[in-house]
Design an enzyme around this catalytic site. Sequence first.
Site, PDB file in Angstrom:
ATOM      1  N   TYR A  71       0.812  -1.217   0.000  1.00 11.04           N
ATOM      2  CA  TYR A  71       0.000   0.000   0.000  1.00 11.04           C
ATOM      3  C   TYR A  71       0.844   1.263   0.000  1.00 11.04           C
ATOM      4  O   TYR A  71       0.398   2.310  -0.457  1.00 11.04           O
ATOM      5  CB  TYR A  71      -0.912   0.022   1.232  1.00 11.04           C
ATOM      6  CG  TYR A  71      -2.176  -0.780   1.085  1.00 11.04           C
ATOM      7  CD1 TYR A  71      -2.138  -2.146   0.869  1.00 11.04           C
ATOM      8  CD2 TYR A  71      -3.410  -0.161   1.179  1.00 11.04           C
ATOM      9  CE1 TYR A  71      -3.302  -2.880   0.750  1.00 11.04           C
ATOM     10  CE2 TYR A  71      -4.583  -0.881   1.058  1.00 11.04           C
ATOM     11  CZ  TYR A  71      -4.523  -2.246   0.848  1.00 11.04           C
ATOM     12  OH  TYR A  71      -5.676  -2.958   0.727  1.00 11.04           O
ATOM     13  N   ASP A 121      -6.075  -7.159   4.254  1.00  6.44           N
ATOM     14  CA  ASP A 121      -7.224  -6.558   3.558  1.00  6.44           C
ATOM     15  C   ASP A 121      -8.110  -7.667   2.986  1.00  6.44           C
ATOM     16  O   ASP A 121      -9.324  -7.686   3.176  1.00  6.44           O
ATOM     17  CB  ASP A 121      -6.721  -5.643   2.437  1.00  6.44           C
ATOM     18  CG  ASP A 121      -7.866  -5.030   1.648  1.00  6.44           C
ATOM     19  OD1 ASP A 121      -8.840  -4.604   2.278  1.00  6.44           O
ATOM     20  OD2 ASP A 121      -7.771  -5.010   0.398  1.00  6.44           O
TER      21      ASP A 121
HETATM   22  C1  IPM Z   1     -10.243  -1.517   3.928  1.00  6.40           C
HETATM   23  C2  IPM Z   1     -10.493  -0.962   2.550  1.00  6.40           C
HETATM   24  C3  IPM Z   1      -9.351  -0.039   2.167  1.00  6.40           C
HETATM   25  C4  IPM Z   1      -8.085  -0.870   2.214  1.00  6.40           C
HETATM   26  C5  IPM Z   1      -9.510   0.668   0.811  1.00  6.40           C
HETATM   27  C6  IPM Z   1     -10.763   1.484   0.786  1.00  6.40           C
HETATM   28  C7  IPM Z   1      -8.320   1.493   0.469  1.00  6.40           C
HETATM   29  O1  IPM Z   1     -10.664  -1.985   1.644  1.00  6.40           O
HETATM   30  O2  IPM Z   1     -10.155  -0.727   4.873  1.00  6.40           O
HETATM   31  O3  IPM Z   1     -10.166  -2.735   4.047  1.00  6.40           O
HETATM   32  O4  IPM Z   1      -7.783  -1.581   1.263  1.00  6.40           O
HETATM   33  O5  IPM Z   1      -7.394  -0.824   3.242  1.00  6.40           O
HETATM   34 MG    MG Z   2     -10.707  -3.908   2.502  1.00  5.67          MG
END
Ligand code: IPM
Ligand code: MG
Length: 361
Positions: A146, A251
Site C-alpha cells: 500500500y 485486507d
Molecule cells: C479496507 C479498505 C481499504 C483498504 C480501501 C478502501 C483502500 O478496503 O479498509 O479494508 O484496502 O485498506
Molecule cells: Mg478492505
Amino acid sequence: MEYRIGVISGDGIGPEIVREAKKVLDKVATVYGHQFHYEEILMGGVSIDACGVPLTQEAIDSAKASDAVLMGSIGGDTTTSHWYQLPPNLRPEAGLLQIRKELNLFANVRPAYLYEELKGACPIKDELIGDGFDMVIMRELTGGLYFGARETKEIDGVMTAKDSLTYNENEIRRIAIKGFDIARKRRKKVTSVDKANVLDSSRLWRKVVEEVAKEYPDVSYEHMLVDNCAMQLVKDPCQFDVILTENMFGDILSDEASMVTGSIGMLSSASLNDTKFGLYEPSHGSAPDIAGKDVANPIATILSAAMMLRFSFDLDQEADAIETAVKTVLKDGYRTIDIYSEGTRQTSCSQMGDLICERIK
Ligand code: IPM
Ligand code: MG
C-alpha cells in the site's frame, strides 16, 4: 467524562451509518453521564468535491486534535464515479491511506465473530461451524504494498506497472507485539500469515514473529501461508484466534473472514497507534449502490463506536452496554436487509439505530 470525537462521515452509506452510531453514542452519554463533542472532518469523495483533495491539512490537524476518530466509509463506484477520473493520489482512497500514515495507525484490529442469532446467514455448513467462531484479524496498516513506490511507464514500447512491497523489522515487530498482546487476552493463539515460500518480505516477517513469540511463552503460535489461510477460513474457521498478517493479505482475509460470519455489515474495526488514539470504522466499504436508501446495516459502525469507547476511552462498561444491546436486538429478531431471513423482522438503517438505543439503559 468529556471527549472530542472526530467524525468522518465520508461517502456512500457513510453519513447514514455514522448518524446511527452517533445516536447510540448520545444515548450512552445520557445514560452514563458523559459528554461527547463531535467534530466533522471531511475525507474522501466529499472532500474532493469541496476542497479538491481527498484529505486536507486542516482535516489531519482536526483528527490529531481529537481523542479518537469515528469513520463511516469513503469512495464511490470505481467505474462510474467522477472521482476515479482523477490521478490515483487524488482519489478518495488516497485520503484514507494518508490519514492512516499521518496518524501512524499501524495496527488494524478486525474482529470476526459469529453471532448465535446469525448462524443462518453463515454460508458455511453447520457441521463446520460447530459452536461458532470468534477470531481477530490483526492487520499491519501502514506498510507493504500500500505504501511502497509505484509507477506505470512505457518500457521498450510496453506499458509496465510496478508496485513494491517493503517491510523493515521494526514495522513487523511492533504489529507482532500487538498481535501477541491481544492473543494473551483471548484464547492465546496466534496464526501468523505470510507467503514465505515466495517473498523475501514474508521470510523476514516470519523471522521477526518468531523472535517476538519467544517473549510470549504462554501464547501458542503457528505460521500459515496466505493461500492456505484463505482456504482454512472457509474449511475450519473455528481453528483461528488471532490472525496476524501484513497489509494486503489482511485486507483480503478480513473481507473473507467477515463474509464467513454472514455479513460484512456486522464487522467493526479499530486502527491504532502506540497511544490511546484510534480511528474506528466498519470493515466494509461505502456501498454506493444502496446509499441514501436507509437500508444499510449500521451495526458495524455502532460496534466500531463501542471499540472506541473500550480502547481509546477505557469505558468498558459502556462498550459492553452497546455490544449487549446489539445482541439483544438480534435476539429480538430485528434484521437489516443484508442479514434478513424468513421469520425475522426487517428494519431500516435508522430503525436499527433506534432499536439499539432503546436497549441501552
Ligand atoms: C479496507 C479498505 C481499504 C483498504 C480501501 C478502501 C483502500 O478496503 O479498509 O479494508 O484496502 O485498506
Ligand atoms: Mg478492505
